[in-house]
Motif scaffolding. Structure first.
Motif, PDB file in Angstrom:
ATOM      1  N   SER A 178       0.185  -5.033   5.464  1.00 59.84           N
ATOM      2  CA  SER A 178       1.647  -4.906   5.137  1.00 59.84           C
ATOM      3  C   SER A 178       1.713  -5.726   3.801  1.00 59.84           C
ATOM      4  O   SER A 178       1.557  -6.820   3.662  1.00 59.84           O
ATOM      5  CB  SER A 178       2.530  -5.706   6.278  1.00 59.84           C
ATOM      6  OG  SER A 178       2.536  -4.647   7.187  1.00 59.84           O
ATOM      7  N   LEU A 179       1.979  -5.222   2.923  1.00 63.88           N
ATOM      8  CA  LEU A 179       2.104  -5.844   1.569  1.00 63.88           C
ATOM      9  C   LEU A 179       3.303  -6.563   1.489  1.00 63.88           C
ATOM     10  O   LEU A 179       4.390  -6.236   1.931  1.00 63.88           O
ATOM     11  CB  LEU A 179       1.739  -4.826   0.399  1.00 63.88           C
ATOM     12  CG  LEU A 179       0.830  -3.945   0.297  1.00 63.88           C
ATOM     13  CD1 LEU A 179       0.553  -2.921  -0.799  1.00 63.88           C
ATOM     14  CD2 LEU A 179      -0.481  -4.836   0.379  1.00 63.88           C
ATOM     15  N   LEU A 180       3.226  -7.534   0.522  1.00 66.00           N
ATOM     16  CA  LEU A 180       4.497  -8.293   0.312  1.00 66.00           C
ATOM     17  C   LEU A 180       5.759  -7.492  -0.112  1.00 66.00           C
ATOM     18  O   LEU A 180       6.927  -7.967   0.160  1.00 66.00           O
ATOM     19  CB  LEU A 180       4.491  -9.366  -0.732  1.00 66.00           C
ATOM     20  CG  LEU A 180       3.436 -10.292  -0.584  1.00 66.00           C
ATOM     21  CD1 LEU A 180       3.045 -11.521  -1.556  1.00 66.00           C
ATOM     22  CD2 LEU A 180       3.863 -11.252   0.912  1.00 66.00           C
ATOM     23  N   ASP A 181       5.527  -6.384  -0.848  1.00 70.79           N
ATOM     24  CA  ASP A 181       6.826  -5.617  -1.322  1.00 70.79           C
ATOM     25  C   ASP A 181       7.205  -4.608  -0.099  1.00 70.79           C
ATOM     26  O   ASP A 181       8.265  -3.936  -0.367  1.00 70.79           O
ATOM     27  CB  ASP A 181       6.693  -4.832  -2.560  1.00 70.79           C
ATOM     28  CG  ASP A 181       5.191  -3.638  -2.191  1.00 70.79           C
ATOM     29  OD1 ASP A 181       4.818  -3.680  -1.214  1.00 70.79           O
ATOM     30  OD2 ASP A 181       5.010  -2.906  -3.222  1.00 70.79           O
ATOM     31  N   ARG A 182       6.887  -4.956   0.929  1.00 70.24           N
ATOM     32  CA  ARG A 182       7.442  -4.190   2.132  1.00 70.24           C
ATOM     33  C   ARG A 182       6.687  -2.728   2.297  1.00 70.24           C
ATOM     34  O   ARG A 182       7.039  -2.047   3.395  1.00 70.24           O
ATOM     35  CB  ARG A 182       8.800  -4.110   2.166  1.00 70.24           C
ATOM     36  CG  ARG A 182       9.451  -5.402   2.331  1.00 70.24           C
ATOM     37  CD  ARG A 182       8.798  -6.181   3.582  1.00 70.24           C
ATOM     38  NE  ARG A 182       9.843  -6.662   4.473  1.00 70.24           N
ATOM     39  CZ  ARG A 182       9.680  -7.312   5.522  1.00 70.24           C
ATOM     40  NH1 ARG A 182       8.495  -7.863   5.874  1.00 70.24           N
ATOM     41  NH2 ARG A 182      10.517  -7.652   6.400  1.00 70.24           N
ATOM     42  N   LYS A 183       5.872  -2.250   1.358  1.00 72.16           N
ATOM     43  CA  LYS A 183       5.316  -1.043   1.378  1.00 72.16           C
ATOM     44  C   LYS A 183       3.791  -1.203   2.268  1.00 72.16           C
ATOM     45  O   LYS A 183       3.431  -2.195   2.423  1.00 72.16           O
ATOM     46  CB  LYS A 183       4.622  -0.584   0.188  1.00 72.16           C
ATOM     47  CG  LYS A 183       5.899  -0.221  -0.778  1.00 72.16           C
ATOM     48  CD  LYS A 183       5.485   0.476  -2.140  1.00 72.16           C
ATOM     49  CE  LYS A 183       6.477   0.770  -3.004  1.00 72.16           C
ATOM     50  NZ  LYS A 183       6.087   1.201  -4.390  1.00 72.16           N
ATOM     51  N   GLN A 184       3.696  -0.381   3.109  1.00 74.14           N
ATOM     52  CA  GLN A 184       2.538  -0.349   4.114  1.00 74.14           C
ATOM     53  C   GLN A 184       1.241   0.334   3.502  1.00 74.14           C
ATOM     54  O   GLN A 184       1.679   1.542   2.861  1.00 74.14           O
ATOM     55  CB  GLN A 184       3.175   0.462   5.451  1.00 74.14           C
ATOM     56  CG  GLN A 184       4.234  -0.422   6.103  1.00 74.14           C
ATOM     57  CD  GLN A 184       4.875   0.566   6.903  1.00 74.14           C
ATOM     58  OE1 GLN A 184       4.350   1.549   7.588  1.00 74.14           O
ATOM     59  NE2 GLN A 184       6.248   0.119   7.253  1.00 74.14           N
ATOM     60  N   ARG A 185       0.379   0.028   3.682  1.00 76.50           N
ATOM     61  CA  ARG A 185      -1.063   0.589   3.431  1.00 76.50           C
ATOM     62  C   ARG A 185      -2.095   0.413   4.624  1.00 76.50           C
ATOM     63  O   ARG A 185      -2.154  -0.800   5.170  1.00 76.50           O
ATOM     64  CB  ARG A 185      -1.289  -0.071   2.050  1.00 76.50           C
ATOM     65  CG  ARG A 185      -2.686   0.402   1.644  1.00 76.50           C
ATOM     66  CD  ARG A 185      -3.162  -0.300   0.368  1.00 76.50           C
ATOM     67  NE  ARG A 185      -3.882  -1.374   0.721  1.00 76.50           N
ATOM     68  CZ  ARG A 185      -4.600  -2.197   0.063  1.00 76.50           C
ATOM     69  NH1 ARG A 185      -4.929  -1.749  -1.461  1.00 76.50           N
ATOM     70  NH2 ARG A 185      -5.358  -3.246   0.237  1.00 76.50           N
ATOM     71  N   ILE A 186      -2.696   1.388   4.914  1.00 77.00           N
ATOM     72  CA  ILE A 186      -3.823   1.239   5.764  1.00 77.00           C
ATOM     73  C   ILE A 186      -5.186   1.423   4.795  1.00 77.00           C
ATOM     74  O   ILE A 186      -5.156   2.241   3.957  1.00 77.00           O
ATOM     75  CB  ILE A 186      -3.692   2.275   6.796  1.00 77.00           C
ATOM     76  CG1 ILE A 186      -4.920   2.024   7.813  1.00 77.00           C
ATOM     77  CG2 ILE A 186      -3.797   3.689   6.413  1.00 77.00           C
ATOM     78  CD1 ILE A 186      -4.927   2.901   9.086  1.00 77.00           C
ATOM     79  N   SER A 187      -6.117   0.780   5.038  1.00 74.77           N
ATOM     80  CA  SER A 187      -7.403   0.857   4.200  1.00 74.77           C
ATOM     81  C   SER A 187      -8.305   0.997   5.282  1.00 74.77           C
ATOM     82  O   SER A 187      -8.577  -0.071   6.045  1.00 74.77           O
ATOM     83  CB  SER A 187      -7.602  -0.119   3.208  1.00 74.77           C
ATOM     84  OG  SER A 187      -8.622  -0.138   2.559  1.00 74.77           O
ATOM     85  N   VAL A 188      -9.551   1.885   5.077  1.00 73.44           N
ATOM     86  CA  VAL A 188     -10.559   2.130   6.095  1.00 73.44           C
ATOM     87  C   VAL A 188     -11.950   2.192   5.367  1.00 73.44           C
ATOM     88  O   VAL A 188     -11.760   2.948   4.138  1.00 73.44           O
ATOM     89  CB  VAL A 188     -10.373   3.131   6.916  1.00 73.44           C
ATOM     90  CG1 VAL A 188     -11.504   3.409   7.936  1.00 73.44           C
ATOM     91  CG2 VAL A 188      -9.157   3.117   7.848  1.00 73.44           C
ATOM     92  N   ASP A 189     -12.944   1.414   5.735  1.00 74.91           N
ATOM     93  CA  ASP A 189     -14.328   1.769   5.138  1.00 74.91           C
ATOM     94  C   ASP A 189     -14.991   2.075   6.416  1.00 74.91           C
ATOM     95  O   ASP A 189     -14.782   1.825   7.554  1.00 74.91           O
ATOM     96  CB  ASP A 189     -14.725   0.788   4.315  1.00 74.91           C
ATOM     97  CG  ASP A 189     -15.317  -0.534   4.880  1.00 74.91           C
ATOM     98  OD1 ASP A 189     -15.797  -0.536   6.056  1.00 74.91           O
ATOM     99  OD2 ASP A 189     -14.741  -1.614   4.491  1.00 74.91           O
ATOM    100  N   ILE A 190     -16.470   2.585   6.053  1.00 74.79           N
ATOM    101  CA  ILE A 190     -17.514   2.988   7.179  1.00 74.79           C
ATOM    102  C   ILE A 190     -18.482   2.020   6.198  1.00 74.79           C
ATOM    103  O   ILE A 190     -18.930   2.157   5.187  1.00 74.79           O
ATOM    104  CB  ILE A 190     -18.095   4.522   7.268  1.00 74.79           C
ATOM    105  CG1 ILE A 190     -16.830   5.076   7.852  1.00 74.79           C
ATOM    106  CG2 ILE A 190     -19.372   4.460   8.015  1.00 74.79           C
ATOM    107  CD1 ILE A 190     -17.159   6.540   8.043  1.00 74.79           C
TER     108      ILE A 190
END
Length: 160
Positions: free
Chosen positions: A87-99
């Motif tokens: 959850s970023l400070l600007d209230r936008k949500q982000r999911i980040s995934v790697d293998i």
């Protein structure tokens, strides 16, 4: 009278906050015919990987893998997929995934992940140890695949 109005406004604001809270579903699918998928958390907690896990709010530092025993009786963990929900400070949500194939992790079964409920079609499938999109070195932070859709969900599949 004023206190009743204040209580109604407070109740309405609380309902809005609860409704606005981010949620993410993470599901693991094992098509290998052996072993069992594992979904672990940042603080050593484990989630029931036989069901889709619901996270209300951020799900920091998750790791998923397939635990199985090979023909020699060795307990192995297949290919790791590391979802990390931010959850970023600007209230936008982000999911980040790697293998990741950063040692001690190594390839053993085809593995993939994909987003659903937002960023549909984005993800990654690795079918060999030579998967160039996988993270092979800890400095390869650019190998993460991000999604900025709110309340996006993640499916991780072993032997896909």
């Amino acid at each position: 009278m004023a206190s009743s109005i204040l209580m109604l406004i407070t109740a309405a604001l609380l309902m809005k906050l609860v409704h606005a809270q981010e949620t993410h579903y993470v599901s693991l699918v094992n098509n290998c015919g052996q072993g069992y998928p594992v979904l672990g958390g940042l603080y050593g907690e484990f989630y029931n990987a036989s069901e889709t896990s619901l996270f209300k709010g951020p799900a920091w530092g998750l790791i998923a893998y397939l635990q199985y025993t090979d023909n020699n009786g060795m307990h192995l963990a297949a290919f790791y997929a590391r979802p990390m929900v931010l959850s970023l400070l600007d209230r936008k949500q982000r999911i980040s995934v790697d293998i990741t194939l950063v040692p001690p992790h190594e390839f053993s079964v085809t593995t993939g992940f994909g987003y659903y409920g937002g960023c549909d079609g984005s993800g990654l499938d690795c079918t060999s140890a030579d998967c160039i999109e996988a993270k092979h070195d800890s400095s390869q932070g650019d190998r993460q695949i991000a999604c900025t859709a709110p309340n996006v969900n993640l499916a991780i599949t072993f032997c896909d």
